[in-house]
Design an enzyme around this catalytic site. Structure first.
Site, PDB file in Angstrom:
ATOM      1  N   ARG A  61       0.831  -1.218   0.000  1.00 25.20           N
ATOM      2  CA  ARG A  61       0.000   0.000   0.000  1.00 25.20           C
ATOM      3  C   ARG A  61       0.860   1.259   0.000  1.00 25.20           C
ATOM      4  NH1 ARG A  61      -5.307  -1.635   1.728  1.00 25.20           N
ATOM      5  NH2 ARG A  61      -5.954   0.493   1.425  1.00 25.20           N
ATOM      6  N   ARG A 103      -3.607   7.143   0.489  1.00 23.86           N
ATOM      7  CA  ARG A 103      -4.083   8.425   1.001  1.00 23.86           C
ATOM      8  C   ARG A 103      -3.123   9.138   1.945  1.00 23.86           C
ATOM      9  NH1 ARG A 103     -10.035   6.549   2.652  1.00 23.86           N
ATOM     10  NH2 ARG A 103      -8.763   4.745   3.136  1.00 23.86           N
ATOM     11  N   ARG A 125      -6.575  11.562  -6.824  1.00 28.43           N
ATOM     12  CA  ARG A 125      -7.830  10.951  -6.392  1.00 28.43           C
ATOM     13  C   ARG A 125      -9.011  11.895  -6.643  1.00 28.43           C
ATOM     14  NH1 ARG A 125     -11.915   8.963  -4.079  1.00 28.43           N
ATOM     15  NH2 ARG A 125     -11.828   7.649  -2.237  1.00 28.43           N
ATOM     16  N   ASP A 132      -6.702  -2.652  -7.268  1.00 33.06           N
ATOM     17  CA  ASP A 132      -7.190  -3.231  -6.019  1.00 33.06           C
ATOM     18  C   ASP A 132      -7.463  -4.723  -6.226  1.00 33.06           C
ATOM     19  OD1 ASP A 132      -8.019  -2.290  -3.204  1.00 33.06           O
ATOM     20  OD2 ASP A 132      -9.533  -3.744  -3.782  1.00 33.06           O
ATOM     21  N   TYR A 189     -14.529 -11.447   1.085  1.00 31.66           N
ATOM     22  CA  TYR A 189     -15.200 -10.182   0.731  1.00 31.66           C
ATOM     23  C   TYR A 189     -16.573 -10.441   0.120  1.00 31.66           C
ATOM     24  CZ  TYR A 189     -11.477  -6.930   1.842  1.00 31.66           C
ATOM     25  OH  TYR A 189     -10.574  -6.162   2.523  1.00 31.66           O
TER      26      TYR A 189
END
Ligand code: CP3
Length: 336
Positions: free
Chosen positions: A23, A27, A36, A73, A144
């Site tokens: 990662r 952000r 973004r 992702d 998920y």
């Protein structure tokens, strides 16, 4: 290709340990937020090849890490199966589907063509930097789908797995086939190495891992290693519980979390290791952070065959300057 990272994986001499971070584009970087804001949501950003290429390159420019991981992702190959994937601000992913495994569509790898294009573009623009392709592992993606998003205790996933073994098998088989095809296309597009993220093995007992997860991961790595001569990395959590099982997989690199005592595992094994600093160390004071990194590096019992990384990913609220300090500290640790 002759980069520091690939030399370390081939166990050739290196002047210092290579470093990249899970990662690493996210952000916590204001430059990421700038890109973004140019798209309406995170998935549109993943599909905007121009922006995804620029974001993928940010950690090279701003941190000086030794590899690019493509900006995408693990959930994107679920969309072509007929799963609706959304990212709700501050709530994480939300997945919805009709809950009938028989009605899921067969995977068309062309539906994720934007991912392969990101890889091709990165290789063209930065031919000397290793590009890491990736996917989620079958169990992590299944969790998920069954939870419909993130979970604390994975109770739906586990009860599904124990109570409906046949359906569990059908879905795991579909996901494994999907991921083989998706990974194959990324490698063919030019990814120099490939990482599989099994983040949610964190929830499992050893025997459940062995029965329900391992056979599918085995199949995935058997297929990929027989078709491509490129390094494969397996990231799995609760690593110490499954170490000996992962050892037998056809992977080159084991990426482990901080439950593992790296030095003793490395002495027992021929595999290359990646990891395993606790990401929470990035919340500590700079002197503490630096000392923790050096402590880890000093315990590595080899001069090659090791890649520095965290035991899990960087969080959105981490301080960019500390992440940079971490990378600089690893890079200043000379092996010469
Ligand atoms: O490492 C990188 O920089 C490459 C890109 C990457 C992302 N996700 C970007 C991302 C990679 C390799 C992933 C993998 C991923 N995604 C995993 C496996 C690794 C892990 O952390 O265990 C998992 C479990 C996911 C699922 C996922 N995606 C979650 C739980 C979230 C939400 C968390 C959050 O921060 O809101 C995402 C979204 C996501 N994936 C973001 C990024 C940069 C944040 C999206 C945004 O709001 O901008």
């Amino acid at each position: 290709m002759d980069s520091l990272l690939l030399r370390a994986i081939r166990k050739e001499p290196v002047e210092r340990f290579p470093v990249w971070l899970m990662r690493q584009a996210g952000r916590y970087m204001k430059e990421y937020l700038h890109f973004r804001n140019q798209e309406r949501d995170f998935l549109s950003l993943c599909k905007n090849v121009d922006l995804a290429v620029e974001i993928s390159k940010l950690p090279i420019k701003l941190l000086g890490v030794d590899a690019i991981i493509i900006f995408s992702d693990i959930l994107v190959p679920l969309e072509p199966l007929g799963v609706k994937v959304e990212f709700v601000e501050n709530e994480g992913p939300k997945l919805s589907w009709h809950r009938d495994i028989g009605k899921l569509k067969g995977y068309d790898p062309q539906a994720n063509a934007y991912v392969y294009e990101i890889i091709t573009r990165l290789k063209r623009e930065l031919p000397d930097v290793p590009v890491i392709g990736f996917c989620g592992a079958p169990f992590t993606l299944l969790s998920y789908m069954i939870e419909g998003g993130s979970s604390r205790d994975f109770r739906k996933t586990k009860t599904f797995m124990w109570e409906k073994e046949y359906d569990f098998h059908r879905l795991m088989t579909l996901l494994t086939e999907t991921l083989i095809s998706y990974a194959d296309r990324q490698l063919s597009a030019g990814a120099d190495l490939f990482q599989v993220f099994d983040s949610w093995t964190s929830a499992l007992s050893r025997s459940d891992y062995e029965i329900y997860v391992l056979p599918y991961v085995e199949e995935l790595f058997d297929k990929l290693s027989s078709k491509h001569d490129k390094p494969l990395i397996y990231f799995f959590r609760n690593s110490s519980a499954f170490m000996d099982l992962a050892e037998d997989l056809k992977v080159d690199v084991l990426s482990v979390d901080w439950t593992v005592d790296l030095s003793s595992e490395m002495l027992k094994s021929d595999k290359v290791f990646q990891g395993n600093l606790e990401p929470t160390v990035l919340y500590a004071r700079e002197d503490v952070l630096k000392e923790k990194v050096l402590q880890l590096l000093r315990t590595i019992p080899r001069r090659t065959g090791y890649i520095f990384n965290l035991g899990h990913g960087i969080a959105p609220d981490m301080d960019f300057r500390k992440v940079k300090l971490l990378v600089d500290t690893v890079k200043s640790f000379s092996l010469e």
